[in-house]
Design an enzyme around this catalytic site. Sequence first.
Site, PDB file in Angstrom:
ATOM      1  N   TYR A  97       5.142  -1.937   5.201  1.00 57.54           N
ATOM      2  CA  TYR A  97       5.072  -1.865   3.703  1.00 57.54           C
ATOM      3  C   TYR A  97       6.206  -1.390   3.198  1.00 57.54           C
ATOM      4  O   TYR A  97       6.885  -0.482   3.396  1.00 57.54           O
ATOM      5  CB  TYR A  97       3.917  -0.963   3.136  1.00 57.54           C
ATOM      6  CG  TYR A  97       3.610  -0.870   1.718  1.00 57.54           C
ATOM      7  CD1 TYR A  97       3.133  -1.792   1.030  1.00 57.54           C
ATOM      8  CD2 TYR A  97       4.298   0.114   1.036  1.00 57.54           C
ATOM      9  CE1 TYR A  97       2.777  -1.642  -0.311  1.00 57.54           C
ATOM     10  CE2 TYR A  97       4.123   0.157  -0.308  1.00 57.54           C
ATOM     11  CZ  TYR A  97       3.364  -0.882  -0.986  1.00 57.54           C
ATOM     12  OH  TYR A  97       3.255  -0.776  -2.224  1.00 57.54           O
ATOM     13  N   GLU A 188       7.100  -5.224  -4.647  1.00 60.30           N
ATOM     14  CA  GLU A 188       6.291  -5.176  -3.439  1.00 60.30           C
ATOM     15  C   GLU A 188       6.298  -6.182  -2.468  1.00 60.30           C
ATOM     16  O   GLU A 188       6.008  -7.151  -2.917  1.00 60.30           O
ATOM     17  CB  GLU A 188       4.725  -4.526  -4.094  1.00 60.30           C
ATOM     18  CG  GLU A 188       3.892  -4.132  -2.931  1.00 60.30           C
ATOM     19  CD  GLU A 188       2.706  -3.690  -3.285  1.00 60.30           C
ATOM     20  OE1 GLU A 188       2.108  -2.645  -3.160  1.00 60.30           O
ATOM     21  OE2 GLU A 188       1.998  -5.030  -3.894  1.00 60.30           O
TER      22      GLU A 188
END
Length: 380
Positions: A97, A188
Site C-alpha cells: 500500500y 493512492e
Amino acid sequence: MKIHEYQGKEVIARFGAAVPLGYTAKSAEEAALQAARIPGDIKVGGGVKVCKTPDELKQHAARILANPLITPQTSAEGQRVKTLLIEQGTVIKKELYFSVLVDRESKKPMILASAEGGMDIEEVSEKHPDKIIQETVDPLLGLRNFQALRIAYRMGLDAIDPKLPAKAAKCFMSLYRAFSENDCALLEINPMIINGDNEVVCLDCKMSFDENALYRHPDIEKYRDLDEENAVETEAAKWNLNFIKLDGNIGCMVNGAGLAMATMDIIKYYGGEPANFLDVGGGATAERVEAAFKIITEDPNVKAIFINIFGGIVRCDMIAEGIIEAFKKVNLRVPVVVRLQGNNADKAKTIINGSELKDKLVMIDDITEAAKKSVAFVKG
C-alpha cells in the site's frame, strides 16, 4: 476533483511509474477487440474480473456495462459504468500500500505506506497499527531518496530481493512528483505489487486534485467527468457557491464557511438536520443569492430554509435584493427564516419589509431563536 483509475494510471505513467498494459472500452465488443491487443491469456477487466478466454471477457464486460456497479464507495443504487479498463494479467508476488496526502496537522505532504496492501488502510490501521509507515515530506525539498529507501526497507522488501528497495524507492519518488506537480489532494496506490520479475507495478490508482489549482493544470481538468459528480454541486460551482448536499430537511444559506458550520451545528443542537452546506461567499451578489435559493429549493427533502447572513464584505441589502428576486421566480411552499446582521442590515430589513415578502418569511435577529424557529417549522 476525482478522476478514473485509467486516467490516474495515465498520469503516473508519465512520471515513470510502471502500470499494467491496458486499454479502455465502452462496449463488450470493443472490450474483446482491445483484449486481443494484450499479450497473454489472462486479462483483467474493470470491476474487477479476471478472464481467461475472449468469451468470458465479453460476458463480464456486457454484464458490468448493463448493471450499476455497487461497492463500499458507491451509494446503495450503485454507479453506472460507461468505460471499462482491460489490462494484462499480472503475477502477484507481494501486495503493498502506498499513498500521498496532505497532513493537516503538520501542513505538509505525508506518505502512508504498508507492506499489507490490497486492504483498506483503515482496516490495517485498526488491526495492525504498527504496520503503517508514515513519512512527512518537506514541500520545499520534495521526497528525498533516503526517505524513499527508508520506506522500502521498513516494508521489508530487501528480504524478497536485495535490489527491490532501490526499485521501490524510484517508484515512490515518481509517484510523489506526480502528486506534487499536479497539485493533488490524494494519490493512492492499492495495491502496489511486486510482480513475478520482482518489478514494482502500480496495479491500481486513485487520484483527486485541489480544485482551486486546476487553472494551472488544463490537461488534468480535461479528465473531469461531470456524470460522476453530483449535478447540483456542479451547478453550484458555476456560480462560485460552496455547496455540499446533506441528508437533512432544513436548507441553509450562509456566508462564510465558519458561520455555515456554526449554523449547521446549532440546527443539530436544537434537534434539526441541515439539508446542505451552502456558503455564498464574501463576494456574494444578488444573482449568486438567487442561484443559491434555486439550488436549495430543488431539493424535495427541504421543509424549511434558514438564511443566516453576517454582513462584512458582503452587504445585507444586496442579499435582501437577491432573496426578493428569488422569491419572484421560485414557487416556494416552505417557510423561510431570515437572520441578517452586520453591514447594511437595517437597510436590508427595510427592503424586505417594504416588499411583498413581509408575510412570507420570518425575520429574526438572534441566531439561537432563528435556529429554534427553523427546527420548529420542520417539526410543527
